[in-house]
Structure formats: structure tokens, C-alpha cells
Write a protein that holds these residues in place. Structure first.
Motif, PDB file in Angstrom:
ATOM      1  N   ALA A 118      -0.043  -0.208 -19.711  1.00  8.68           N
ATOM      2  CA  ALA A 118       1.144   0.203 -18.953  1.00  8.68           C
ATOM      3  C   ALA A 118       0.872   0.391 -17.466  1.00  8.68           C
ATOM      4  O   ALA A 118       1.782   0.777 -16.727  1.00  8.68           O
ATOM      5  CB  ALA A 118       1.693   1.504 -19.537  1.00  8.68           C
ATOM      6  N   ARG A 119      -0.330   0.127 -17.000  1.00 10.12           N
ATOM      7  CA  ARG A 119      -0.633   0.304 -15.589  1.00 10.12           C
ATOM      8  C   ARG A 119       0.294  -0.531 -14.710  1.00 10.12           C
ATOM      9  O   ARG A 119       0.539  -1.703 -14.986  1.00 10.12           O
ATOM     10  CB  ARG A 119      -2.069  -0.106 -15.291  1.00 10.12           C
ATOM     11  CG  ARG A 119      -3.123   0.889 -15.735  1.00 10.12           C
ATOM     12  CD  ARG A 119      -4.507   0.328 -15.460  1.00 10.12           C
ATOM     13  NE  ARG A 119      -5.550   1.231 -15.899  1.00 10.12           N
ATOM     14  CZ  ARG A 119      -6.823   0.886 -16.043  1.00 10.12           C
ATOM     15  NH1 ARG A 119      -7.193  -0.369 -15.773  1.00 10.12           N
ATOM     16  NH2 ARG A 119      -7.724   1.766 -16.438  1.00 10.12           N
ATOM     17  N   ILE A 120       0.799   0.091 -13.668  1.00 11.58           N
ATOM     18  CA  ILE A 120       1.589  -0.638 -12.675  1.00 11.58           C
ATOM     19  C   ILE A 120       0.616  -1.413 -11.788  1.00 11.58           C
ATOM     20  O   ILE A 120      -0.301  -0.811 -11.220  1.00 11.58           O
ATOM     21  CB  ILE A 120       2.435   0.328 -11.838  1.00 11.58           C
ATOM     22  CG1 ILE A 120       3.395   1.102 -12.737  1.00 11.58           C
ATOM     23  CG2 ILE A 120       3.223  -0.438 -10.760  1.00 11.58           C
ATOM     24  CD1 ILE A 120       4.153   2.214 -12.019  1.00 11.58           C
ATOM     25  N   PRO A 121       0.766  -2.727 -11.659  1.00  9.65           N
ATOM     26  CA  PRO A 121      -0.214  -3.528 -10.909  1.00  9.65           C
ATOM     27  C   PRO A 121      -0.068  -3.351  -9.397  1.00  9.65           C
ATOM     28  O   PRO A 121       0.326  -4.265  -8.667  1.00  9.65           O
ATOM     29  CB  PRO A 121       0.095  -4.955 -11.355  1.00  9.65           C
ATOM     30  CG  PRO A 121       1.541  -4.936 -11.713  1.00  9.65           C
ATOM     31  CD  PRO A 121       1.811  -3.574 -12.279  1.00  9.65           C
ATOM     32  N   VAL A 122      -0.406  -2.163  -8.920  1.00  7.79           N
ATOM     33  CA  VAL A 122      -0.198  -1.827  -7.507  1.00  7.79           C
ATOM     34  C   VAL A 122      -1.045  -2.682  -6.577  1.00  7.79           C
ATOM     35  O   VAL A 122      -0.721  -2.828  -5.393  1.00  7.79           O
ATOM     36  CB  VAL A 122      -0.494  -0.336  -7.258  1.00  7.79           C
ATOM     37  CG1 VAL A 122       0.545   0.538  -7.930  1.00  7.79           C
ATOM     38  CG2 VAL A 122      -1.907   0.031  -7.738  1.00  7.79           C
ATOM     39  N   GLU A 123      -2.120  -3.276  -7.100  1.00 10.57           N
ATOM     40  CA  GLU A 123      -2.960  -4.142  -6.263  1.00 10.57           C
ATOM     41  C   GLU A 123      -2.280  -5.477  -5.957  1.00 10.57           C
ATOM     42  O   GLU A 123      -2.728  -6.215  -5.070  1.00 10.57           O
ATOM     43  CB  GLU A 123      -4.313  -4.375  -6.931  1.00 10.57           C
ATOM     44  CG  GLU A 123      -4.260  -5.117  -8.260  1.00 10.57           C
ATOM     45  CD  GLU A 123      -3.929  -4.210  -9.440  1.00 10.57           C
ATOM     46  OE1 GLU A 123      -3.903  -4.720 -10.569  1.00 10.57           O
ATOM     47  OE2 GLU A 123      -3.700  -2.997  -9.218  1.00 10.57           O
ATOM     48  N   ARG A 124      -1.186  -5.773  -6.634  1.00 14.94           N
ATOM     49  CA  ARG A 124      -0.438  -7.002  -6.339  1.00 14.94           C
ATOM     50  C   ARG A 124       0.531  -6.815  -5.175  1.00 14.94           C
ATOM     51  O   ARG A 124       1.051  -7.797  -4.659  1.00 14.94           O
ATOM     52  CB  ARG A 124       0.326  -7.450  -7.588  1.00 14.94           C
ATOM     53  CG  ARG A 124      -0.589  -7.820  -8.765  1.00 14.94           C
ATOM     54  CD  ARG A 124       0.210  -8.317  -9.943  1.00 14.94           C
ATOM     55  NE  ARG A 124       0.900  -9.564  -9.630  1.00 14.94           N
ATOM     56  CZ  ARG A 124       1.835 -10.120 -10.395  1.00 14.94           C
ATOM     57  NH1 ARG A 124       2.212  -9.498 -11.503  1.00 14.94           N
ATOM     58  NH2 ARG A 124       2.393 -11.248 -10.060  1.00 14.94           N
ATOM     59  N   TYR A 125       0.777  -5.575  -4.812  1.00 16.31           N
ATOM     60  CA  TYR A 125       1.575  -5.306  -3.615  1.00 16.31           C
ATOM     61  C   TYR A 125       0.622  -5.250  -2.424  1.00 16.31           C
ATOM     62  O   TYR A 125      -0.253  -4.385  -2.348  1.00 16.31           O
ATOM     63  CB  TYR A 125       2.338  -3.991  -3.756  1.00 16.31           C
ATOM     64  CG  TYR A 125       2.901  -3.484  -2.448  1.00 16.31           C
ATOM     65  CD1 TYR A 125       3.782  -4.274  -1.710  1.00 16.31           C
ATOM     66  CD2 TYR A 125       2.534  -2.242  -1.940  1.00 16.31           C
ATOM     67  CE1 TYR A 125       4.280  -3.823  -0.492  1.00 16.31           C
ATOM     68  CE2 TYR A 125       3.038  -1.785  -0.737  1.00 16.31           C
ATOM     69  CZ  TYR A 125       3.899  -2.584  -0.015  1.00 16.31           C
ATOM     70  OH  TYR A 125       4.386  -2.159   1.192  1.00 16.31           O
ATOM     71  N   LEU A 126       0.786  -6.173  -1.485  1.00 16.95           N
ATOM     72  CA  LEU A 126      -0.175  -6.345  -0.407  1.00 16.95           C
ATOM     73  C   LEU A 126       0.188  -5.581   0.866  1.00 16.95           C
ATOM     74  O   LEU A 126      -0.584  -5.584   1.829  1.00 16.95           O
ATOM     75  CB  LEU A 126      -0.330  -7.831  -0.084  1.00 16.95           C
ATOM     76  CG  LEU A 126      -0.713  -8.729  -1.267  1.00 16.95           C
ATOM     77  CD1 LEU A 126      -0.906 -10.172  -0.800  1.00 16.95           C
ATOM     78  CD2 LEU A 126      -1.954  -8.212  -1.980  1.00 16.95           C
ATOM     79  N   GLY A 127       1.344  -4.956   0.898  1.00 14.67           N
ATOM     80  CA  GLY A 127       1.784  -4.254   2.100  1.00 14.67           C
ATOM     81  C   GLY A 127       1.318  -2.810   2.131  1.00 14.67           C
ATOM     82  O   GLY A 127       0.620  -2.326   1.225  1.00 14.67           O
ATOM     83  N   PRO A 128       1.697  -2.069   3.175  1.00 10.65           N
ATOM     84  CA  PRO A 128       1.281  -0.666   3.316  1.00 10.65           C
ATOM     85  C   PRO A 128       2.017   0.247   2.345  1.00 10.65           C
ATOM     86  O   PRO A 128       3.197   0.060   2.060  1.00 10.65           O
ATOM     87  CB  PRO A 128       1.636  -0.351   4.766  1.00 10.65           C
ATOM     88  CG  PRO A 128       2.739  -1.294   5.106  1.00 10.65           C
ATOM     89  CD  PRO A 128       2.474  -2.553   4.347  1.00 10.65           C
ATOM     90  N   LEU A 129       1.302   1.256   1.867  1.00 13.11           N
ATOM     91  CA  LEU A 129       1.831   2.181   0.870  1.00 13.11           C
ATOM     92  C   LEU A 129       1.505   3.611   1.289  1.00 13.11           C
ATOM     93  O   LEU A 129       0.372   3.915   1.668  1.00 13.11           O
ATOM     94  CB  LEU A 129       1.208   1.889  -0.496  1.00 13.11           C
ATOM     95  CG  LEU A 129       1.457   2.903  -1.627  1.00 13.11           C
ATOM     96  CD1 LEU A 129       2.929   2.994  -1.969  1.00 13.11           C
ATOM     97  CD2 LEU A 129       0.634   2.524  -2.862  1.00 13.11           C
ATOM     98  N   LEU A 130       2.503   4.479   1.227  1.00 11.26           N
ATOM     99  CA  LEU A 130       2.308   5.910   1.454  1.00 11.26           C
ATOM    100  C   LEU A 130       2.577   6.650   0.151  1.00 11.26           C
ATOM    101  O   LEU A 130       3.654   6.532  -0.431  1.00 11.26           O
ATOM    102  CB  LEU A 130       3.252   6.430   2.544  1.00 11.26           C
ATOM    103  CG  LEU A 130       3.244   7.941   2.785  1.00 11.26           C
ATOM    104  CD1 LEU A 130       1.876   8.414   3.268  1.00 11.26           C
ATOM    105  CD2 LEU A 130       4.332   8.345   3.774  1.00 11.26           C
ATOM    106  N   LEU A 131       1.581   7.405  -0.316  1.00  9.51           N
ATOM    107  CA  LEU A 131       1.698   8.218  -1.516  1.00  9.51           C
ATOM    108  C   LEU A 131       1.758   9.688  -1.114  1.00  9.51           C
ATOM    109  O   LEU A 131       0.956  10.150  -0.290  1.00  9.51           O
ATOM    110  CB  LEU A 131       0.487   7.997  -2.431  1.00  9.51           C
ATOM    111  CG  LEU A 131       0.222   6.564  -2.875  1.00  9.51           C
ATOM    112  CD1 LEU A 131      -1.179   6.453  -3.474  1.00  9.51           C
ATOM    113  CD2 LEU A 131       1.261   6.118  -3.891  1.00  9.51           C
ATOM    114  N   ILE A 132       2.678  10.432  -1.703  1.00  9.42           N
ATOM    115  CA  ILE A 132       2.814  11.866  -1.435  1.00  9.42           C
ATOM    116  C   ILE A 132       2.858  12.574  -2.784  1.00  9.42           C
ATOM    117  O   ILE A 132       3.734  12.300  -3.605  1.00  9.42           O
ATOM    118  CB  ILE A 132       4.098  12.167  -0.633  1.00  9.42           C
ATOM    119  CG1 ILE A 132       4.113  11.389   0.681  1.00  9.42           C
ATOM    120  CG2 ILE A 132       4.224  13.658  -0.370  1.00  9.42           C
ATOM    121  CD1 ILE A 132       5.423  11.499   1.451  1.00  9.42           C
ATOM    122  N   ALA A 133       1.893  13.461  -3.034  1.00  3.40           N
ATOM    123  CA  ALA A 133       1.794  14.058  -4.365  1.00  3.40           C
ATOM    124  C   ALA A 133       1.195  15.450  -4.294  1.00  3.40           C
ATOM    125  O   ALA A 133       0.546  15.826  -3.310  1.00  3.40           O
ATOM    126  CB  ALA A 133       0.948  13.170  -5.280  1.00  3.40           C
ATOM    127  N   GLY A 134       1.401  16.226  -5.378  1.00  2.05           N
ATOM    128  CA  GLY A 134       0.868  17.577  -5.486  1.00  2.05           C
ATOM    129  C   GLY A 134      -0.100  17.695  -6.654  1.00  2.05           C
ATOM    130  O   GLY A 134       0.185  17.225  -7.758  1.00  2.05           O
TER     131      GLY A 134
END
Length: 478
Positions: free
Chosen positions: A366-382
Motif C-alpha cells: 500500500a505504499r504511496i510511490p512518492v519517489e515517482r513525484y519529481l517535484g518539491p514536497l513540503l511535509l508538515i507533521a506532529g
């Protein structure tokens, strides 16, 4: 994750105005009373990104000052009640007779500790004081007393959206709102995706606020639940269950964006919170037209779907090309919600963590293939997120993208829970007062919101400021 109160995920981008009882000057706004004056800069309207200062001036050196702040809040966390929130702090004025809220340390027994300009605002707690019929949301009343005598007061009105922002309904997508400031040039576009609360609230409320930053914001509802089986729904054209929600719908939205002369289809970003972050990351991993992504309280895997008509453990939250995506099942989800007694705390993180631990192979699939998105990503988490473990899942996403040498900013805060969309000017004390716990401390949540808000604005402006800010040409990934 059936959390109807998650609307707080998308906490407001606030504006500040001051209703003054005395004359105003263009450099600052002053509200005078006997013996002292509140001075608030830069003036009656504080724009996003402006440096705000709040001081009490004209005091005698070494004065013992008692400050209070009151505000009307409609709290969905506390059962949809209209409440007056209140905070207080005691200080000693400086040798120059000035008390600067940004630098002054409150005395023990105050509502917050440590110098904090936002302290009086986020530390307010609900009271039993009556709410006037004409109470105005966003209005804060500050007052100062010395030896029990009021010496100054000020009223601040927190305005959520610029008057210049115009919103229009998008008939092609039920419940969708396009909000933007007037512009003679094409604007970059942010597709805003709400969370598990469903319906059009996020689109209706949050899109205009985010549009005040200068973006065109398309708030997109994607499901609309019923409170009870068969009950009337806000948007009956959308799915009633959070199950097999089509990721492909975002391609249809992008195709619509390309038909608008006022929107720049080469600069399209995604902003999602919680389940909306799950959808945003899935879309970014599939569509190369996505140029920037903000994922608030994200997940690194697809989770089980739910709904009145859904058998537990049988449906995925999302689908692609008409086929359900692999998912991680929950464990003990119903028992967590129902609880053994009315006094039992609800922590939705537990059925998520237990389900993942019990189904490691499903988690891999079920992993989301985030490595296939090549653009910039901002993650905000607690790290203390009690709805799901967004801190750990953000770490997982950041590590996999680092391995692929992709641009990722991970803002992962300690003492912080699920609700990270605010900006620190509103109370955070009530987030964990109900049975359902979201995590974090009031101070931790507020200070994370303040830091994340500024960095989110900078990220979006930077990544969507130039044509082709991300990777490849528009189109769909195989």
C-alpha cells in the motif's frame, strides 16, 4: 479515518484589524484609556507576512500589570458549542514604562510561559461566560489592569479573508470553489483537498483564505458523507462513503484548469491535509503536471476505506483507473470509536498502528510511490499525532525521497498533534478536551502552526513562482 471534526486541520489563515475607540494614525493604532495605551503595529490591518507588535505604553516603570484576552469561538471539538475563551497574564513593565508582548516574560500563574507574542491568543481556555447574541467571530478584546483598575483596552478583529478575493462555484465539480484575487495576469493554481470531514466546508472556507496569498485556489470536495444511513447529504453527487475515491478525478480538474485563460496550467500545486494529503500524494505520484505539493499530517500508505455501506476490512480509501488501490486494514477501529464507556478516550491512532503492525505485507503493497513525484514536497507533521502517526509516516516519506535525491522539506514537530493548519492566533487549548484526542500540547501545537505557516507560504511562493518549477512536461505517468 472518520473524524468529522478534522476541519480544524485546515485552521485559518488570519488577518488582523483593530477597532479603535480613539483616532488612528497610519503607522500604528492606539486605543487609549486612563494611564496607559495599547499600541498595535503596523496598524488597523495586518497583512499575512507582516511583522506584528503589541505593546502597552505609558506605564510607570515597574508597574505590575494584569492582562486578559477574551474571544468568542464556535468549537466543533467541544460539541459544536458557542463559547467565550479567556486567557490572562501578569507582567512587570520595563524601566521605560513599556510592556512588549513579544519580549516580556509573564509571571508564574499566567496562561502561558515564556516570552510569546501569540501567547495570550493561543492559551485562551473556554469559560462559562454568556455569549452575546451579536458576538463576532474573530474578535479579541484585550484589557489591562493595575491594582484592579482597568487602565487600557483594545479590540482586535481577526478577518479571515480579504474583501478583494472573489469566489465562484465550479459547476463541473459539485461543491468546488475557485477563489482568487483580481489579476491582469495568469495566476498559479493550488488545488485544495480537505480531510475526512468531507463536504464543501474546506473548499468554502479555506480556499478564499489561501487565495489571499495571491494564488488562485480551487477547493475540491471529493466525498460527502451522511450523518446517519439514508440521511440527506450536503453534496449528493459525490460518494457517500470514503471508499474507492477516484484519484483520476484530479486529471479532470487539471483539464478544466487548462480551459481557463486566467489560470496558469504550468504552475499547479496540491495542498492536502490528512486524508487530503493522502490523495494529494497519490495524485502527485501519478500526474507530472503537479509542480508542488504541501502535505499536512500525511500518510505514506493508502488506508482502508469506510462508510455506512462499507464492510470493514473490504474496501480501499482510493482507486485508480476504476480499480481499488492496495490498502492497510485497520484493527479494532469500531471498538475504538464506540469505546467501553463515555469516559474512555478515543485515539484513532491506535487502530491505525495496530492494523499496520498486524499487516506488514499489506503496508508494503500500500505504499504511496512518492519517489515517482519529481517535484518539491513540503511535509508538515506532529510526532504526537493521535489521529494517525503522521510524524513517523512523514519520516518514511522523507527518507524514501532522500534515497531518490528528490527535493523534500520535512517539518516534523514534537509536542504536536494532528491539527497543524492554524497560525497561532487562535486558541489551541481545546484540541484535546473532547473524548477524541488529536495530540500535542497547546503550546506545542500553536508554535508549530506559527513556524509551519510561514514556511508553507514561502514554499508555495518559491515553488510556484516560475513556469515549469517541477520536473517534466504536463501529462500522466505510466
Amino acid at each position: 479515518m472518520n473524524t468529522k471534526r478534522i476541519s480544524l486541520l485546515i485552521a485559518p489563515l488570519l488577518w488582523v484589524s483593530l477597532a479603535a475607540a480613539s483616532a488612528q494614525n497610519p503607522e500604528s493604532t492606539q486605543v487609549s484609556a486612563v494611564g496607559a495605551t495599547f499600541e498595535i503595529k503596523p496598524g488597523p490591518l495586518v497583512k499575512p507576512g507582516d511583522d506584528v507588535s503589541i505593546s502597552l505604553v505609558g506605564l510607570s516603570p515597574g508597574s505590575e500589570v494584569h492582562l486578559t484576552a477574551e474571544r468568542y469561538i464556535y468549537s466543533s471539538v467541544l460539541g459544536g458549542k458557542r463559547l467565550i475563551f479567556r486567557s490572562e497574564a501578569r507582567f512587570t513593565s520595563g524601566a521605560d514604562g513599556t510592556l512588549d508582548l513579544g519580549t516580556a516574560e509573564p509571571k508564574p500563574g499566567s496562561s502561558y510561559v515564556g516570552a510569546d507574542l501569540h501567547g495570550l491568543f493561543w492559551s485562551m481556555v473556554p469559560t462559562e461566560a454568556p455569549v452575546a447574541d451579536d458576538a463576532k467571530p474573530g474578535r479579541v478584546r484585550l484589557s489591562a489592569e493595575i491594582s484592579g483598575r482597568r487602565v487600557a483596552e483594545a479590540i482586535l478583529d481577526f478577518v479571515q479573508t480579504l474583501d478583494e478575493v472573489k469566489s465562484e462555484k465550479i459547476e463541473a465539480f459539485p461543491g468546488a470553489i475557485l477563489a482568487a484575487l483580481p489579476s491582469a495576469t495568469q495566476r498559479p493554481v493550488i488545488i485544495l483537498l480537505g480531510g475526512a470531514e468531507g463536504g464543501a466546508k474546506a473548499a468554502r472556507d479555506e480556499a478564499p483564505r489561501l487565495a489571499s496569498l495571491g494564488f488562485a485556489v480551487l477547493g475540491l470536495p471529493y466525498y460527502s458523507p451522511a450523518r446517519m444511513p439514508g440521511a440527506e447529504r450536503e453534496i449528493p453527487q459525490l460518494p457517500a462513503d470514503f471508499a474507492d475515491i477516484p484519484v483520476d478525478r484530479l486529471q479532470a480538474v487539471y483539464d478544466w484548469i487548462k480551459t481557463r485563460a486566467d489560470l496558469d496550467a504550468e504552475r499547479v500545486g496540491l495542498y492536502g491535509a490528512s486524508k487530503g494529503a493522502e490523495l494529494a500524494l497519490l495524485a502527485a505520484s501519478r500526474f507530472s503536471w503537479v509542480k508542488a505539493v504541501v502535505a499536512v499530517a500525511p500518510t505514506d500508505v493508502v488506508w482502508e476505506g469506510w462508510g455506512w455501506g462499507v464492510t470493514p476490512g473490504m474496501r480501499s480509501s482510493f482507486s485508480r483507473d476504476g480499480k481499488p488501490l492496495p490498502f492497510v486494514p485497520y484493527r479494532n477501529f469500531i471498538s475504538e470509536i464506540m469505546g467501553a464507556s463515555p469516559d474512555r478516550e478515543i485515539r484513532l491512532r491506535r487502530p491505525h498502528d495496530q492494523g499496520r503492525a498486524a499487516h506488514p505485507a499489506d503496508a508494503v503493497a500500500a505504499r504511496i510511490p512518492v519517489e515517482r513525484y519529481l517535484g518539491p514536497l513540503l511535509l508538515i507533521a506532529g510526532q504526537d499525532d493521535q489521529l494517525w502517526n503522521s510524524g513517523m509516516m512523514a519520516h518514511n516519506i522523507a527518507e524514501r525521497r532522500a534515497q531518490a535525491n528528490l527535493s523534500t522539506v520535512a517539518l516534523i514537530y514534537s509536542d504536536t498533534g494532528h491539527y497543524l493548519n492554524g497560525d497561532g492566533w487562535a486558541p489551541t487549548t481545546h484540541y484535546n478536551m473532547g473524548r477524541e484526542k488529536s495530540g500535542g500540547t497547546p503550546a506545542g501545537n500553536a508554535r508549530a502552526q506559527i513556524d509551519a505557516r510561514a514556511k508553507m507560504v514561502e514554499f508555495l511562493r518559491r515553488t510556484l513562482s516560475e513556469t515549469g518549477a517541477a520536473s517534466s512536461s504536463p501529462g500522466e505517468k505510466p
